[in-house]
Enzyme design. Structure first.
Site, PDB file in Angstrom:
ATOM      1  N   VAL A 143       2.024  -2.507  -1.344  1.00 25.66           N
ATOM      2  CA  VAL A 143       1.280  -1.311  -0.956  1.00 25.66           C
ATOM      3  C   VAL A 143       1.342  -1.079   0.545  1.00 25.66           C
ATOM      4  CG1 VAL A 143      -0.344  -1.409  -2.900  1.00 25.66           C
ATOM      5  CG2 VAL A 143      -0.950  -2.545  -0.740  1.00 25.66           C
ATOM      6  N   ASP A 144       1.691  -2.126   1.286  1.00 31.11           N
ATOM      7  CA  ASP A 144       1.631  -2.032   2.757  1.00 31.11           C
ATOM      8  C   ASP A 144       2.775  -1.236   3.361  1.00 31.11           C
ATOM      9  OD1 ASP A 144      -0.728  -3.497   2.997  1.00 31.11           O
ATOM     10  OD2 ASP A 144       0.351  -5.397   2.885  1.00 31.11           O
ATOM     11  N   GLU A 247      -7.907  -1.774   7.914  1.00 33.04           N
ATOM     12  CA  GLU A 247      -8.749  -2.968   8.015  1.00 33.04           C
ATOM     13  C   GLU A 247      -8.411  -3.825   9.233  1.00 33.04           C
ATOM     14  OE1 GLU A 247      -8.041  -5.570   4.633  1.00 33.04           O
ATOM     15  OE2 GLU A 247      -5.900  -5.146   4.665  1.00 33.04           O
TER      16      GLU A 247
END
Lengths: 418, 418
Positions: A143-144, A247
């Site tokens: 997903v990164d 994050e």
């Protein structure tokens, strides 16, 4: 042509479409039964290889394979486990090749991110050193979106779509709540070192006045004063402000902005940047503040998959099988972009060893000069990756994800003691 | 029949389907143009009435009204504002009735929760006291499902569906990640005093071994030792544990479990129960821990609306218009359940004054004896409310929510100075 057995495994954080890749691997292997004998899947990634915990994918009926293509999570189990360097732990490799040999494995397909490409490179080198005939193929997934060698990573498009939709919908909600003191909403998304998912929330907006008004990415050191000034200006103009934060954002001195919460081994547990940012705004500007942390929801949202991402995930799975059959070793099928709009793409093959452990971050020309948003170039890159919807079947109000029975094949070797 | 003008307003926290109610109000008023002259909407709830900030809903084309039915947020703006008691602030009511009179308002439709029913009751009593002919109709809406007098509240079913899908998908993700130390995932959902949304996550599971393994609701005092023992037993059995927690859970002594974060006025800002629970597990049991806080996402998810909830929201809007035309005062159209399975329902009318400021909590027979999960009775109640899917149109990868132009009608009165 002699038939060989293949082994597929899932590694690292799972995505909404890694099972689409798995389903494509299975379907492709079945179509090529002239070349593929048994397609095994290892349970829990490389740990399942070490433990000889293997599943014969023939147990899955055709309808189950179709259903698998629309299930989030990793159906065969995933792990975070790095292989040791062969020279430091030859016994580990002895075991891996003993398992390969015991089950006639001629091709290993490892579905993961940067760390998994490192495993592919190590296994490929070890196989050559041992003279074991193995086609070792990396299958991209994260997903990164931080994999080098590919225009994008399968799994990212769906996480990006989730994040953009979340910002769009929460932004409409926040905008509709009147407040005299101003309202601020902060969406924290995944991204320890790369701000790709955060950047994708820009796709929620049709104009500069629409959420997200500010995007904080780890590529840019967090400048508290500049950030607060931008929040203040937005609230003065619109009455509210919506912020996306990765994050992993850090201050100029390298410290993480989030509250640090060390686990027993001293590892930093991320997940607090959104809260820190929201509280900072409240403390300094006095606005009402809310924050959302979708956490796993953003990488598990099988109900909100990008059709383009799903197509990518399927394509790399099929290509990996063809590569293994062709004996291509230490390669990774990669997405090549041919045009932005209309979006066109095909596949090429990258050298897995050259990709291993690299990390592709959001480039400077995708980040606005003030560091607080993205550019039109970023939007052009990102937009096609979230386009199209692939809905799972629903039953009784929730997605009808199958509970697959995946028995292990009988072990042929003694138990592994690391 | 003399035609009258109606005024519709949205109040309190918005939902994924409050605009479905608004669209139904508009459609019903248009169909009844024999009885309804102009349908106004107030901007930002009762604040828009006080400020004479009114929109003539005739500006919306038929296609826009259809689109409105699938948009999250509150299209006309909402507010959190309680009317003063009439005897303490008669000037406030003078203003409200001056605005009603200036625009020929014979019916007021207030779309909200418990607090809004209080406003309906106050306005109704004030109108009678003044001899102003007003049909004051409450239109139910709240994700919290805490309205008395109705089997369920429009808005809840979609939030419940969102939460159940979130737990299902994140639970699959967590289960697929192997870990030797055990993994724990905590989903924090809305619910300050009532655990309805938390309870609905039970609908994610097909068996007792599936997530959520534990559900913490505000109705049950948080017992740390019993909770940790349940987490420990689950991790020992399954290798992981998924927990749903309502934001407002409290200890037996009445203190909130969440970290307390007081704002400038001393109001407690909720939003930390999930983090506290996750950290507690980590500190006491040592498991890897993640937590998700969907916050506004759970009440704004227009992409994941419950068809049953959408039908309820539309029906109460239509019924409210009919009630206002019929001159029914101080009533609220309510959902009446006729059977669980197949789910059948119709509408009845409740006394808005009798509902005002009450709070319906999850009843004891819906909560398992150990206080850590729900009963089959709860599942039978909850299941129909999340059933069916209503998808918005998508464009370029995200829902195609319209940007409505909603000009204010010219003011007829002087500005309001409270």
């Amino acid at each position: 042509m002699a038939r060989t057995n293949l082994l597929y495994a899932q590694s690292g954080g799972v995505t909404a479409v890694i099972n689409a890749t798995a389903a494509a691997v299975i379907a492709a292997a079945r179509e090529r039964d002239d070349a593929v004998g048994t397609l095994f899947a290892a349970r829990n990634g490389i740990l399942g290889v070490l433990g000889e915990d293997l599943i014969d994918t023939a147990v899955l009926g055709a309808e189950e394979v179709d259903a698998l293509a629309h299930m989030p999570g990793g159906a065969f189990g995933s792990c975070r486990f790095d292989l040791d360097p062969p020279e430091r732990n030859p016994a580990q490799y002895d075991r891996l090749f003993a398992v390969f040999a015991a089950h006639g494995i001629g091709g290993f397909l490892y579905n993961g991110g940067n760390g998994s490409m490192d495993a592919v490179a190590k296994l490929s080198a070890a196989a050559r050193a041992r003279g074991y005939p193995l086609a070792c193929v990396g299958v991209p997934k994260t997903v990164d979106n931080d994999l080098e060698g590919t225009d994008c990573s399968p799994g990212f498009g769906s996480a990006a779509k989730y994040a953009a939709v979340a910002m769009l919908e929460a932004g409409i909600d926040v905008a509709s709540m009147a407040s005299r003191s101003g309202r601020v909403f902060v969406l924290e998304v995944m991204g320890r070192n790369a701000g790709w998912i955060a950047a994708a929330t820009a796709l929620a907006a049709q104009t500069a006045d629409e959420p997200p008004h500010i995007i904080l990415m780890p590529e840019i050191p967090f400048d508290e004063d500049a950030f607060l000034a931008a929040v203040d200006a937005t609230v003065k103009r619109l009455g509210y402000c919506a912020v996306t934060v990765s994050e992993g954002i850090r201050r100029a001195n390298g410290t993480l902005v989030m509250e640090q919460d060390h686990d027993r081994k001293g590892h930093v547990q991320l997940g607090g940047a959104g809260q820190c940012i929201a509280r900072l705004i409240h403390a300094r500007l006095g606005h009402k503040h809310h924050w959302a942390i979708p956490d796993y929801l953003q990488r598990a949202a099988g109900h909100l998959v990008s059709a383009v991402d799903h197509a990518h995930a399927s394509a790399v799975g099929r290509a990996a099988v063809e590569a293994a059959i062709a004996g291509r070793d230490c390669v990774m099928p990669a997405i090549r972009r041919l045009s932005d709009e209309p979006y066109r793409w095909d596949l090429e093959f990258a050298d897995a060893a050259a990709i291993a452990n690299l990390e592709r971050r959001v480039p400077a020309h995708f980040i606005r000069a003030d560091g607080l948003h993205v550019t039109d170039a970023a939007r052009r890159y990102l937009r096609p990756l979230i386009e199209g919807e692939v809905y799972p079947a629903f039953a009784r109000g929730v997605p009808d994800y199958r509970r697959l029975k995946l028995p292990a094949v009988p072990r042929k070797l003694a138990s592994y003691v690391p």
